[in-house]
Design a protein around this motif. Structure first.
Motif, mmCIF file in Angstrom:
data_model
loop_
_atom_site.group_PDB
_atom_site.id
_atom_site.type_symbol
_atom_site.label_atom_id
_atom_site.label_comp_id
_atom_site.label_asym_id
_atom_site.label_seq_id
_atom_site.Cartn_x
_atom_site.Cartn_y
_atom_site.Cartn_z
ATOM 1 N N THR A 253 11.988 2.867 4.480
ATOM 2 C CA THR A 253 10.879 3.755 4.808
ATOM 3 C C THR A 253 11.337 5.202 4.808
ATOM 4 O OG1 THR A 253 9.808 2.101 6.185
ATOM 5 C CG2 THR A 253 9.180 4.363 6.573
ATOM 6 N N ARG A 273 9.256 1.668 -0.082
ATOM 7 C CA ARG A 273 8.149 1.601 0.868
ATOM 8 C C ARG A 273 8.144 2.869 1.716
ATOM 9 N NH1 ARG A 273 4.875 -2.232 2.918
ATOM 10 N NH2 ARG A 273 4.278 -2.183 5.100
ATOM 11 N N THR A 274 6.987 3.434 1.930
ATOM 12 C CA THR A 274 6.899 4.618 2.774
ATOM 13 C C THR A 274 6.209 4.265 4.074
ATOM 14 O OG1 THR A 274 4.734 5.388 2.017
ATOM 15 C CG2 THR A 274 6.629 6.043 0.690
ATOM 16 N N LYS A 276 3.763 5.806 5.410
ATOM 17 C CA LYS A 276 2.319 5.916 5.285
ATOM 18 C C LYS A 276 1.710 4.680 4.617
ATOM 19 C CE LYS A 276 2.090 10.080 3.408
ATOM 20 N NZ LYS A 276 1.430 11.300 2.926
ATOM 21 N N GLU A 277 2.448 4.049 3.732
ATOM 22 C CA GLU A 277 1.954 2.797 3.160
ATOM 23 C C GLU A 277 1.820 1.722 4.236
ATOM 24 O OE1 GLU A 277 3.423 1.906 -1.272
ATOM 25 O OE2 GLU A 277 5.033 2.563 0.069
ATOM 26 N N ASP A 309 -1.698 11.960 -1.990
ATOM 27 C CA ASP A 309 -0.716 10.993 -1.481
ATOM 28 C C ASP A 309 -1.400 9.886 -0.694
ATOM 29 O OD1 ASP A 309 1.493 12.255 -2.545
ATOM 30 O OD2 ASP A 309 2.025 13.310 -0.712
ATOM 31 N N TRP A 310 -2.337 10.268 0.182
ATOM 32 C CA TRP A 310 -2.980 9.275 1.036
ATOM 33 C C TRP A 310 -3.795 8.260 0.235
ATOM 34 C CZ3 TRP A 310 -1.612 7.722 5.468
ATOM 35 C CH2 TRP A 310 -1.124 8.587 6.446
ATOM 36 N N GLU A 312 -3.081 6.965 -2.503
ATOM 37 C CA GLU A 312 -2.127 5.951 -2.952
ATOM 38 C C GLU A 312 -1.521 5.185 -1.783
ATOM 39 O OE1 GLU A 312 -0.945 8.646 -6.849
ATOM 40 O OE2 GLU A 312 0.574 8.250 -5.327
ATOM 41 N N ASP A 313 -1.248 5.876 -0.691
ATOM 42 C CA ASP A 313 -0.669 5.210 0.484
ATOM 43 C C ASP A 313 -1.595 4.123 1.018
ATOM 44 O OD1 ASP A 313 1.619 6.855 0.509
ATOM 45 O OD2 ASP A 313 0.577 8.396 1.648
ATOM 46 N N SER A 315 -3.441 2.370 -0.865
ATOM 47 C CA SER A 315 -3.598 1.427 -1.982
ATOM 48 C C SER A 315 -4.995 1.471 -2.593
ATOM 49 C CB SER A 315 -3.268 -0.008 -1.533
ATOM 50 O OG SER A 315 -1.960 -0.098 -1.035
ATOM 51 N N ARG A 319 0.388 3.884 -7.491
ATOM 52 C CA ARG A 319 1.227 5.073 -7.409
ATOM 53 C C ARG A 319 1.106 5.895 -8.690
ATOM 54 N NH1 ARG A 319 2.575 7.132 -2.802
ATOM 55 N NH2 ARG A 319 2.779 5.482 -1.292
#
Length: 400
Positions: A253, A273-274, A276-277, A309-310, A312-313, A315, A319
């Motif tokens: 992360t 993996r981040t 935010k994901e 970004d959000w 994609e985070d 889903s 990405r």
């Protein structure tokens, strides 16, 4: 046993720069939420306040502060703090007591009076506080690390300053008819690109302001809400299906700061993996739904680039595809997955303890079909996303 709680009422105080005590804003929002719910104040048995660290002792004990301002009614009180995710953690506190059978009607309130300019840590030396250290040692205000995120998108996915400007254009248009928004004016892409550069590549109009404002949500058990609906003849309940307040997991992360490289050849690859994901994943798992079920999203656009970004985070696309979604109009009202129909922080600015609650207010209005002038037609499932510093994250899923 159902893990849902019902949203009985929502209310806000318009965002702006009013310079009044934060309690005044919170009382307006609370009374609006109670009126919306059709629930008298004496029936509330729990008040949860979102802490505001800039507003003295009253801000630190916000639950009791709002209880006193509304008139002592004997209710239990609690106060939550999680930086920009404060509102969601306050909601989670109320939800937990309702699901445990320890409360039936809870009022959650967040309000803030903010200084002009960048938000900074409180006074005093705190050498073990990374938030304080980045200001003291690096002079690194929030827009500086927003810019690192933006530069990273450019290097990894080919995002452009024009893409970031289009996020502002979209959100400004969404917020035009929102009576609670501070900024209600259309903005052209060239105006964004011609505004002053604050932290390259971000311009002044790419970055949200700091604002005064408030939001409140009345939660209750589903059984109580059903009785209320019968009494008032209202329709389908809007329910909270999930609240994710997860912390990061290491070593896979990246918690907050992006890779500090502006040379794409030095990037070792996209992290597995981040943080935010994981916020979004936990919410989907708890709600028992998938990203494909989401009709509308309210995400934390501290900067225009962060909105991408959000997307994609959560889903909502793969990405590197958020720019394509934006360019095609899919994130605009009328598109496949409208993002920030409220206008987002681009139109509101930051009022920290109220932000996550304001997102829930907006989704409630959307799901009820009450978002006049900005309605996402047929919306039945909405998701929020928010992140506070130091490992605070939040995502709320609401559905009809």
């Amino acid at each position: 046993m159902s893990r849902d709680v019902a949203i009985a009422g929502v209310g806000m105080h318009p965002w702006g720069k009013w310079g009044k005590n934060f309690v005044e804003y919170g009382v307006v929002a609370a009374r609006a939420a109670l009126a919306d719910a059709g629930i008298p104040w004496p029936d509330v048995d729990l008040i949860v306040g979102g802490e505001t660290v800039r507003n003295g002792y009253g801000g630190y004990v916000a639950g009791a502060t709002f209880a006193q301002a509304l008139g002592w009614n004997g209710a239990r009180v609690a106060t939550s703090y999680a930086a920009c995710a404060t509102g969601a953690q306050a909601l989670d506190t109320a939800r937990a007591r309702i699901l445990a059978g320890m409360s039936e009607v809870a009022l959650v309130v967040g309000a803030d009076t903010t200084p002009k300019g960048f938000l900074a840590p409180n006074a005093g030396e705190r050498w073990d506080d990374p938030d304080w250290l980045r200001f003291r040692l690096l002079g690194m205000t929030n827009p500086a690390y927003f810019a690192l995120y933006a530069r990273r998108r450019m290097d990894l996915y080919g995002a452009t300053s024009e893409d970031f400007a289009q996020v502002k254009v979209k959100n400004a248009k969404h917020g035009l008819s929102n009576p609670n928004a501070r900024y209600r004016k259309e903005v052209a892409a060239h105006e964004v690109l011609e505004s002053a550069i604050v932290a390259d590549p971000l311009h002044l109009l790419d970055i949200c302001a700091t604002s005064d404002g408030a939001a409140a949500v009345v939660l209750c058990s589903v059984e109580y809400a059903q009785k209320l609906a019968q009494k008032h003849g209202s329709g389908d309940l809007v329910r909270i299906k999930a609240i994710s307040t997860v912390t990061p997991t290491f070593p896979n992360t990246i918690i907050d700061m992006p890779l500090m490289s502006t040379d794409s050849s030095a990037v070792a690859g996209v992290p597995e993996r981040t943080f935010k994901e994981s916020i979004g994943d936990a919410a989907y798992e708890e709600a028992g739904i998938s990203p494909e079920d989401v009709d509308v999203a309210e995400v934390y656009d501290l900067s225009t680039a962060l909105e991408l970004d959000w997307i994609e985070d959560l889903s909502l696309c793969k990405r590197g595809e958020a720019e394509q979604l934006l360019r095609s109009g899919d994130t605009t009202i009328g598109g496949r997955i409208p993002v920030n129909p409220s206008g987002g922080l681009a139109c509101f600015g930051e009022a920290v303890p109220a932000q996550a609650l304001a997102q829930v207010c907006e989704l409630t209005w959307q799901l009820r079909g009450q978002a006049e002038g900005r309605q996402v037609e047929g919306a039945r499932v909405g998701i929020t996303a928010n992140q506070g510093l130091f490992g605070h994250g939040s995502s709320v899923i609401v559905a009809r």
